[in-house]
Every structure is written in structure tokens, then in C-alpha cells.
Design a protein around this motif. Structure first.
Motif, mmCIF file in Angstrom:
data_model
loop_
_atom_site.group_PDB
_atom_site.id
_atom_site.type_symbol
_atom_site.label_atom_id
_atom_site.label_comp_id
_atom_site.label_asym_id
_atom_site.label_seq_id
_atom_site.Cartn_x
_atom_site.Cartn_y
_atom_site.Cartn_z
ATOM 1 N N PHE A 16 -1.201 -10.795 4.183
ATOM 2 C CA PHE A 16 -0.948 -12.220 4.064
ATOM 3 C C PHE A 16 -2.261 -12.966 3.906
ATOM 4 O O PHE A 16 -3.259 -12.644 4.556
ATOM 5 N N TYR A 17 -2.252 -13.946 3.017
ATOM 6 C CA TYR A 17 -3.388 -14.862 2.897
ATOM 7 C C TYR A 17 -3.214 -16.015 3.886
ATOM 8 O O TYR A 17 -2.142 -16.175 4.498
ATOM 9 N N ASN A 19 -2.709 -19.048 3.362
ATOM 10 C CA ASN A 19 -1.648 -19.994 2.980
ATOM 11 C C ASN A 19 -0.244 -19.410 3.122
ATOM 12 O O ASN A 19 0.749 -20.057 2.773
ATOM 13 N N ASP A 21 0.941 -16.763 1.514
ATOM 14 C CA ASP A 21 1.310 -15.909 0.381
ATOM 15 C C ASP A 21 0.863 -14.469 0.654
ATOM 16 O O ASP A 21 0.022 -14.208 1.521
ATOM 17 N N GLY A 43 1.243 -13.830 -9.823
ATOM 18 C CA GLY A 43 1.578 -14.298 -8.488
ATOM 19 C C GLY A 43 2.595 -13.456 -7.750
ATOM 20 O O GLY A 43 2.987 -13.801 -6.634
ATOM 21 N N CYS A 44 3.025 -12.328 -8.341
ATOM 22 C CA CYS A 44 4.059 -11.513 -7.678
ATOM 23 C C CYS A 44 3.484 -10.582 -6.620
ATOM 24 O O CYS A 44 4.236 -9.980 -5.844
ATOM 25 N N GLY A 45 2.149 -10.416 -6.590
ATOM 26 C CA GLY A 45 1.534 -9.589 -5.554
ATOM 27 C C GLY A 45 0.954 -8.275 -6.025
ATOM 28 O O GLY A 45 0.377 -7.526 -5.242
ATOM 29 N N THR A 48 -2.807 -8.051 -5.529
ATOM 30 C CA THR A 48 -3.084 -8.017 -4.086
ATOM 31 C C THR A 48 -3.016 -6.583 -3.573
ATOM 32 O O THR A 48 -3.898 -6.120 -2.843
ATOM 33 N N LYS A 213 8.088 -11.710 -6.496
ATOM 34 C CA LYS A 213 7.832 -12.515 -5.295
ATOM 35 C C LYS A 213 7.430 -11.666 -4.096
ATOM 36 O O LYS A 213 7.980 -11.786 -3.005
ATOM 37 N N GLY A 214 6.455 -10.774 -4.317
ATOM 38 C CA GLY A 214 5.893 -10.004 -3.219
ATOM 39 C C GLY A 214 6.697 -8.794 -2.788
ATOM 40 O O GLY A 214 6.344 -8.121 -1.818
#
Length: 330
Positions: A16-17, A19, A21, A43-45, A48, A213-214
Motif C-alpha cells: 500500500f502507498y 494514499n 492505493d 494504475g492497475c498495480g 507496483t 484495480k489491484g
């Protein structure tokens, strides 16, 4: 796959960041010699996860193991990984030889091995004779070959590639995919590849992880992902797909353009429609049909299209398809 050695294990990993996310409860086994691609929109992860593997991000919870050993406490330079970025990251003031030797120096590899290893690696990526050149003298595709060679010189257990071809034009990108697949096959290395390009994922991968979405929406071979999508997101993200609402129901029919049969005239199939557009794509024609308020795409033989004009009535027969309700398969 089950009888092959597991190279990478991601165990209930969460990142987790500040914010809020990030990604949560990620689990995946990657086998030795596999190319596994994380595919999804920005942005889906996916990046990361890649950066936690490389040590550029700490994990919040969970574990990451390579060859059975946890690596989460190791800094990037101590991990048995090497990463290739979209931006090449070559030192502009260093020659190609110096760029390739830099990582070897950092890892305190004996200097006596540099010359033969660098020569061999340049041959592998078809860049022999460039040792004295500088990055600015090379094209984007050539620089990315050098970046890949630099990573392979470190003999990583796991090669990490973060959208490495996205800055290249279409023709060079296709050539680089083919080169990477050949290199991977020749060396038998394990690769984690990140991209938002579904064509790239389909062309390169042994398995694809489709992210949304992660979370993982589906993990499977390119054939499984294409032919047997498990969610509406996967169906919409991989390849071209028509989504047709069944009258009076909350069921959506997902059918690919190649799985629709088109014949002239009404009442000769499952749906009545009219020809909206027709575009020659080479050996086939991409035709769109107006069905109520929906536009349906079909791929038809050139012989069929020759008898059709814009505004003509046609009948569509639905072949192979998948049914969804509320985003999940029925």
C-alpha cells in the motif's frame, strides 16, 4: 507446469502507498523458464508488483521468494534479479562497453571475464561491433537491446521487464518481441513482463495475469485468456469483442467478430441488422452492422463482402460465445 521447478513465489503480498492505493493479497507461482506477463490498464498495480520483485519498493505484508529463498530484506543490487525499464537507462557519457561492464563492476565480478561475456552477449542481441559507440549514436531499438544485454550479463534468476518496448514504433516493437522470445528460449531464463498492450502479452507469454484495480481477474495461457474469459473485464480487454444484451434480461452475450456468420437478407440467423461500414483489411473485411442501438463488428471473407453494400439487410448467426451477468460468467 506442476512438475517444473518453481522459480518465483509471491505469497499473500500486499503493498500500500500512503494514499491507500496499491495491491493486496497477491499470490502467484512462476515456473522456471516461463514468461509471465502482467497485463492491465494504467494504475492497475502491475508495475507496483514488478518493483516489489526488484526491490525498488518495500512490501507492506507477505513474502517474495526466488528459488525458495525470501528476498524481501535484500536491496535491489543484492537480489538475483535484473530490471529493464522503458527508458533504457543507459549512461550517455559511457561507451556501450562501459555501460555493459558497469553492472559487472558493481557486483564485483572478476574483470578477466568481462571481454568474453560482453562479446557473447552482444552477439546474442545482434549488436556486435558497437562496443566503442555511445548510446546517442544508436536507435531506440538498439539501445533497448543493449539494456537487455546489460541485464542478462548479470545472469539473473529472474529478468524483470517494465513496458520495455512501449517507446518504440510498431515495426521495431514487433522485432524486439521476436528477439526477446528467441533469447528467452535459447537461455531458458524466467521473465516477468509488464505491459498494457494485449497484443504484446498474447505474442510473448506462456501465461498472462490480467489485472484490474489491484487484483488478478484471471491467470492463464494466452489461449485460455482469449477463448475462455472469466470476467467481463477480461473479455473486453483481450482482443476485439462484441457485447450484445439479450432482450428482456440482464445477460450479456460476448462474441468475437470472427465468431459471427454474416449472410445477406433478413431472418436467416439469430439477429437482423444492416450493414453500417465495410473496410478491407487485407485477406478479410472488417464489417460493422447496426443492430438496434448497438454496433456489432464482424470479420467476413472478401467474397461475402463483395455482395454487400452499406444499408443492406443482413442476418447474423452467433457462433462461439460467452454469457455474463453483473460482470461475471453465467
Amino acid at each position: 507446469m506442476s512438475d517444473r521447478k518453481i522459480k518465483l513465489q509471491i505469497k499473500d503480498m500486499t503493498k500500500f502507498y500512503d494514499n491507500g492505493d496499491g495491491v493486496a493479497h497477491i499470490n502467484l507461482d512462476v515456473y522456471e523458464g516461463e514468461i509471465v506477463t502482467f497485463l492491465g490498464p494504467s494504475g492497475c498495480g502491475k508495475s507496483t508488483i514488478l518493483r516489489t520483485l526488484g526491490g525498488f519498493l518495500d512490501v507492506t505484508e507477505g513474502d517474495i521468494l526466488i528459488d525458495g529463498q525470501s528476498i524481501i530484506a535484500l536491496p535491489p543490487e543484492k537480489r538475483p534479479t535484473a530490471m529493464v525499464f522503458q527508458s533504457y537507462n543507459l549512461w550517455p557519457h559511457m561507451s556501450i562497453y562501459e555501460n555493459l561492464a558497469f553492472g559487472l563492476k558493481l557486483r564485483k565480478i572478476p574483470k578477466s571475464t568481462y571481454d568474453p561475456d560482453i562479446k557473447k552477449m552482444l552477439e546474442l542481441v545482434h549488436m556486435s561491433g558497437t562496443e566503442k559507440k555511445y548510446p546517442g549514436q544508436l536507435s531506440g531499438g538498439q539501445q533497448q537491446r543493449i539494456a537487455i544485454a546489460r541485464s542478462l550479463l548479470l545472469k539473473p534468476s529472474l529478468l524483470l521487464l517494465d513496458e520495455p518496448f512501449s517507446a518504440l514504433d510498431a515495426k521495431i516493437r514487433q522485432e524486439m518481441r521476436e528477439e526477446l522470445k528467441k533469447i528467452q528460449s535459447d537461455l531458458g531464463i524466467t521473465i516477468i513482463f509488464v505491459t498494457h498492450d494485449q497484443e504484446e502479452a498474447m505474442a510473448l507469454s506462456h501465461r498472462i495475469v490480467v489485472m484490474n484495480k489491484g487484483k488478478f481477474d484471471q491467470v492463464g495461457t494466452p489461449e485460455e485468456i482469449y477463448d475462455d474469459p472469466q470476467t467481463l473485464h477480461v473479455a473486453s480487454f483481450i482482443g476485439e469483442m462484441n457485447f450484445i444484451k439479450r432482450d428482456g434480461t440482464d445477460v450479456t452475450v460476448a462474441v468475437r467478430p470472427e465468431d459471427l456468420t454474416v449472410v445477406p437478407g433478413k431472418d436467416k440467423g439469430d439477429l437482423n441488422a444492416t450493414v453500417r461500414t465495410s473496410m478491407l483489411m487485407g485477406h478479410y473485411v472488417s464489417l460493422t452492422a447496426q443492430y438496434g442501438e448497438d454496433i456489432i463488428k464482424c470479420f467476413v471473407d472478401r467474397e461475402v463482402s463483395e455482395n454487400l453494400r452499406v444499408g443492406d439487410d443482413i442476418s447474423l448467426t452467433i457462433g462461439k460465445h460467452t454469457l455474463f451477468r453483473d460482470g461475471s460468467r453465467v
